[in-house]
Design a protein around this motif. Structure first.
Motif, PDB file in Angstrom:
ATOM      1  N   ASN A 120      10.905 -15.940   7.238  1.00 22.99           N
ATOM      2  CA  ASN A 120       9.697 -15.568   7.972  1.00 22.99           C
ATOM      3  C   ASN A 120       9.852 -15.705   9.481  1.00 22.99           C
ATOM      4  OD1 ASN A 120       8.236 -14.920   5.671  1.00 22.99           O
ATOM      5  ND2 ASN A 120       7.445 -17.002   5.421  1.00 22.99           N
ATOM      6  N   GLU A 121      10.706 -16.606   9.925  1.00 28.49           N
ATOM      7  CA  GLU A 121      10.902 -16.797  11.352  1.00 28.49           C
ATOM      8  C   GLU A 121      11.858 -15.773  11.950  1.00 28.49           C
ATOM      9  OE1 GLU A 121       9.570 -18.868  13.654  1.00 28.49           O
ATOM     10  OE2 GLU A 121       8.141 -19.568  12.147  1.00 28.49           O
ATOM     11  N   GLU A 122      12.853 -15.353  11.177  1.00 28.36           N
ATOM     12  CA  GLU A 122      13.873 -14.458  11.737  1.00 28.36           C
ATOM     13  C   GLU A 122      13.524 -12.986  11.596  1.00 28.36           C
ATOM     14  OE1 GLU A 122      18.723 -13.771  11.716  1.00 28.36           O
ATOM     15  OE2 GLU A 122      17.828 -15.098  10.231  1.00 28.36           O
ATOM     16  N   PHE A 123      12.640 -12.642  10.668  1.00 30.94           N
ATOM     17  CA  PHE A 123      12.332 -11.240  10.399  1.00 30.94           C
ATOM     18  C   PHE A 123      10.827 -10.998  10.426  1.00 30.94           C
ATOM     19  CE2 PHE A 123      16.428 -12.037   8.490  1.00 30.94           C
ATOM     20  CZ  PHE A 123      17.151 -10.894   8.773  1.00 30.94           C
ATOM     21  N   LEU A 124      10.450  -9.814  10.917  1.00 29.88           N
ATOM     22  CA  LEU A 124       9.087  -9.333  10.708  1.00 29.88           C
ATOM     23  C   LEU A 124       9.142  -8.182   9.725  1.00 29.88           C
ATOM     24  CD1 LEU A 124       8.494  -6.390  12.195  1.00 29.88           C
ATOM     25  CD2 LEU A 124       8.314  -7.787  14.233  1.00 29.88           C
ATOM     26  N   ARG A 125       7.985  -7.831   9.176  1.00 28.02           N
ATOM     27  CA  ARG A 125       7.904  -6.760   8.187  1.00 28.02           C
ATOM     28  C   ARG A 125       7.144  -5.584   8.786  1.00 28.02           C
ATOM     29  NH1 ARG A 125       7.234 -11.886   6.078  1.00 28.02           N
ATOM     30  NH2 ARG A 125       8.706 -12.421   4.401  1.00 28.02           N
ATOM     31  N   ALA A 126       7.700  -4.406   8.651  1.00 32.01           N
ATOM     32  CA  ALA A 126       7.077  -3.200   9.196  1.00 32.01           C
ATOM     33  C   ALA A 126       6.892  -2.180   8.088  1.00 32.01           C
ATOM     34  CB  ALA A 126       7.937  -2.612  10.316  1.00 32.01           C
ATOM     35  N   ARG A 127       5.802  -1.436   8.173  1.00 32.67           N
ATOM     36  CA  ARG A 127       5.547  -0.376   7.190  1.00 32.67           C
ATOM     37  C   ARG A 127       4.872   0.806   7.874  1.00 32.67           C
ATOM     38  NH1 ARG A 127       5.486   0.441   1.828  1.00 32.67           N
ATOM     39  NH2 ARG A 127       6.049  -1.745   1.418  1.00 32.67           N
ATOM     40  N   LEU A 128       5.346   1.992   7.572  1.00 29.24           N
ATOM     41  CA  LEU A 128       4.741   3.226   8.056  1.00 29.24           C
ATOM     42  C   LEU A 128       3.840   3.785   6.964  1.00 29.24           C
ATOM     43  CD1 LEU A 128       4.623   5.432  10.273  1.00 29.24           C
ATOM     44  CD2 LEU A 128       6.517   6.572   9.092  1.00 29.24           C
ATOM     45  N   GLY A 129       2.563   3.985   7.304  1.00 31.20           N
ATOM     46  CA  GLY A 129       1.654   4.620   6.349  1.00 31.20           C
ATOM     47  C   GLY A 129       0.654   3.695   5.702  1.00 31.20           C
ATOM     48  N   GLY A 130       0.662   2.413   6.073  1.00 31.08           N
ATOM     49  CA  GLY A 130      -0.297   1.490   5.493  1.00 31.08           C
ATOM     50  C   GLY A 130       0.113   0.051   5.742  1.00 31.08           C
ATOM     51  N   LEU A 131      -0.854  -0.854   5.620  1.00 32.86           N
ATOM     52  CA  LEU A 131      -0.581  -2.261   5.896  1.00 32.86           C
ATOM     53  C   LEU A 131       0.342  -2.875   4.844  1.00 32.86           C
ATOM     54  CD1 LEU A 131      -1.142  -4.732   7.657  1.00 32.86           C
ATOM     55  CD2 LEU A 131      -3.202  -5.150   6.285  1.00 32.86           C
ATOM     56  N   TYR A 132       0.006  -2.665   3.567  1.00 27.36           N
ATOM     57  CA  TYR A 132       0.835  -3.188   2.477  1.00 27.36           C
ATOM     58  C   TYR A 132       1.287  -2.108   1.508  1.00 27.36           C
ATOM     59  CZ  TYR A 132      -0.124  -7.998   3.858  1.00 27.36           C
ATOM     60  OH  TYR A 132      -0.182  -9.173   4.558  1.00 27.36           O
ATOM     61  N   HIS A 133       0.627  -0.963   1.547  1.00 25.39           N
ATOM     62  CA  HIS A 133       0.978   0.149   0.667  1.00 25.39           C
ATOM     63  C   HIS A 133       0.998   1.434   1.493  1.00 25.39           C
ATOM     64  CE1 HIS A 133       0.433  -2.512  -2.773  1.00 25.39           C
ATOM     65  NE2 HIS A 133      -0.708  -2.887  -2.229  1.00 25.39           N
ATOM     66  N   THR A 134       1.964   2.304   1.217  1.00 21.50           N
ATOM     67  CA  THR A 134       2.143   3.517   1.999  1.00 21.50           C
ATOM     68  C   THR A 134       1.294   4.660   1.464  1.00 21.50           C
ATOM     69  OG1 THR A 134       4.402   2.907   2.581  1.00 21.50           O
ATOM     70  CG2 THR A 134       3.825   5.243   2.741  1.00 21.50           C
ATOM     71  N   VAL A 135       0.565   5.294   2.361  1.00 21.53           N
ATOM     72  CA  VAL A 135      -0.181   6.514   2.051  1.00 21.53           C
ATOM     73  C   VAL A 135       0.659   7.691   2.529  1.00 21.53           C
ATOM     74  CG1 VAL A 135      -2.275   7.844   2.480  1.00 21.53           C
ATOM     75  CG2 VAL A 135      -2.395   5.334   2.295  1.00 21.53           C
ATOM     76  N   PRO A 136       1.088   8.556   1.635  1.00 23.02           N
ATOM     77  CA  PRO A 136       1.940   9.682   2.046  1.00 23.02           C
ATOM     78  C   PRO A 136       1.305  10.481   3.180  1.00 23.02           C
ATOM     79  CG  PRO A 136       1.852   9.533  -0.341  1.00 23.02           C
ATOM     80  CD  PRO A 136       0.830   8.564   0.178  1.00 23.02           C
ATOM     81  N   CYS A 138       0.618   9.512   6.147  1.00 23.03           N
ATOM     82  CA  CYS A 138      -0.019   8.667   7.157  1.00 23.03           C
ATOM     83  C   CYS A 138       1.011   8.233   8.186  1.00 23.03           C
ATOM     84  CB  CYS A 138      -0.659   7.453   6.489  1.00 23.03           C
ATOM     85  SG  CYS A 138      -1.458   6.326   7.662  1.00 23.03           S
ATOM     86  N   ARG A 139       0.663   8.310   9.461  1.00 28.12           N
ATOM     87  CA  ARG A 139       1.599   7.978  10.534  1.00 28.12           C
ATOM     88  C   ARG A 139       1.201   6.713  11.277  1.00 28.12           C
ATOM     89  NH1 ARG A 139       2.055  12.745  14.370  1.00 28.12           N
ATOM     90  NH2 ARG A 139       3.923  11.620  15.077  1.00 28.12           N
ATOM     91  N   ASP A 140       0.409   5.877  10.632  1.00 28.91           N
ATOM     92  CA  ASP A 140       0.048   4.580  11.199  1.00 28.91           C
ATOM     93  C   ASP A 140       1.156   3.582  10.890  1.00 28.91           C
ATOM     94  OD1 ASP A 140      -2.427   5.647  11.978  1.00 28.91           O
ATOM     95  OD2 ASP A 140      -3.359   5.094  10.071  1.00 28.91           O
ATOM     96  N   LEU A 141       1.670   2.931  11.915  1.00 30.71           N
ATOM     97  CA  LEU A 141       2.756   1.965  11.746  1.00 30.71           C
ATOM     98  C   LEU A 141       2.208   0.550  11.902  1.00 30.71           C
ATOM     99  CD1 LEU A 141       5.817   1.483  11.394  1.00 30.71           C
ATOM    100  CD2 LEU A 141       6.010   1.560  13.879  1.00 30.71           C
ATOM    101  N   TYR A 142       2.535  -0.293  10.937  1.00 29.15           N
ATOM    102  CA  TYR A 142       2.052  -1.669  10.934  1.00 29.15           C
ATOM    103  C   TYR A 142       3.229  -2.640  11.046  1.00 29.15           C
ATOM    104  CZ  TYR A 142      -2.413   0.224   9.349  1.00 29.15           C
ATOM    105  OH  TYR A 142      -3.599   0.925   9.255  1.00 29.15           O
ATOM    106  N   PHE A 143       3.103  -3.582  11.977  1.00 25.93           N
ATOM    107  CA  PHE A 143       4.046  -4.682  12.085  1.00 25.93           C
ATOM    108  C   PHE A 143       3.333  -5.952  11.628  1.00 25.93           C
ATOM    109  CE2 PHE A 143       5.424  -1.672  15.374  1.00 25.93           C
ATOM    110  CZ  PHE A 143       6.784  -1.557  15.088  1.00 25.93           C
ATOM    111  N   ARG A 144       3.924  -6.633  10.648  1.00 20.12           N
ATOM    112  CA  ARG A 144       3.329  -7.867  10.125  1.00 20.12           C
ATOM    113  C   ARG A 144       4.246  -9.037  10.503  1.00 20.12           C
ATOM    114  NH1 ARG A 144       3.459  -5.095   5.143  1.00 20.12           N
ATOM    115  NH2 ARG A 144       4.393  -6.927   4.158  1.00 20.12           N
ATOM    116  N   ILE A 145       3.715  -9.975  11.271  1.00 24.91           N
ATOM    117  CA  ILE A 145       4.511 -11.072  11.816  1.00 24.91           C
ATOM    118  C   ILE A 145       4.141 -12.383  11.131  1.00 24.91           C
ATOM    119  CG2 ILE A 145       4.997 -12.413  13.906  1.00 24.91           C
ATOM    120  CD1 ILE A 145       4.534  -9.870  15.531  1.00 24.91           C
ATOM    121  N   SER A 146       5.182 -13.125  10.741  1.00 21.02           N
ATOM    122  CA  SER A 146       4.986 -14.437  10.113  1.00 21.02           C
ATOM    123  C   SER A 146       5.487 -15.581  10.971  1.00 21.02           C
ATOM    124  CB  SER A 146       5.717 -14.481   8.761  1.00 21.02           C
ATOM    125  OG  SER A 146       5.266 -13.467   7.898  1.00 21.02           O
TER     126      SER A 146
END
Length: 209
Positions: A120-136, A138-146
């Protein structure tokens, strides 16, 4: 690669290297197999020698705890063959076999927690198309930091520049799944990074909520 086949989820390391994933990696203090699965990935993708050593300690402790034979590697191989799902790969255990021979001082739970925290300290999680699930489409990009205290602005800017043609908006938020917190990060002016239109700008500062 067609747009449909492009990755939509990544684990992004502190130095900006981004690794595509079908699913983001997490860990659970209560589920050693979940953290072992993540630990194998961490071993191959971390930039930290200390993190690799921590992974080795965790796997050695788990192998020793199985109590099938006195040899931890043999225990691991038997356990892998017995289970119908993947939590460690046989090839990885053979790769690190000569590095698993040392006394275990910490508890398995303690090492689970330390590996999970390292991830959690060395990596962040990114997803294109949704916060936790991708909507085909969709061009919203989410960065989730721990992580705590690290400034991800350079890594995020690099990622945005490398994927600029696919992004419409940018959101930067605490990763609720790993932290229990879902607040948005802010810029220096106090504006939240909540679906901010992306026009190629540099992310200068990310203020933790």
């Amino acid at each position: 690669m067609s747009r449909e086949n492009k990755p939509v989820a990544w684990m992004i390391r502190r130095d900006g290297e981004a690794f595509p994933r079908l699913q983001h990696l997490y860990g659970s203090v209560l589920d050693v197999e979940e953290i072992l699965y993540a630990a194998e990935w961490l071993y191959h993708h971390t930039s930290s020698t200390e993190a690799r050593q921590l992974v080795l300690h965790l796997i050695a402790a788990y192998g020793a705890s199985l109590n099938l034979h006195r040899n931890a590697v043999r225990n691991l191989v038997i356990d892998i063959k017995r289970k119908p799902y993947v939590f460690l790969t046989h090839s990885f255990v053979l790769e690190i076999a000569d590095k698993l021979r040392f006394p275990i001082s910490d508890s398995e739970e303690s090492m689970n927690r330390r590996v999970m925290e390292r991830l959690n300290e060395e990596f962040l999680r990114a997803r294109l198309g949704g916060l936790y699930h991708t909507v085909p489409g969709c061009r919203d990009l989410y960065f989730r930091i721990s992580s705590n205290g690290f400034d991800w602005s350079a890594a995020i800017t690099r990622f945005l520049q490398e994927h600029a043609d696919t992004i419409a908006t940018v959101t930067i938020v605490r990763d609720e799944e790993s932290t229990g917190d879902n607040r948005f990060y802010r810029d220096e002016a106090g504006n939240t990074y909540d679906r901010v239109p992306y026009t190629g700008q540099v992310i200068d500062a990310i203020i933790q909520p």
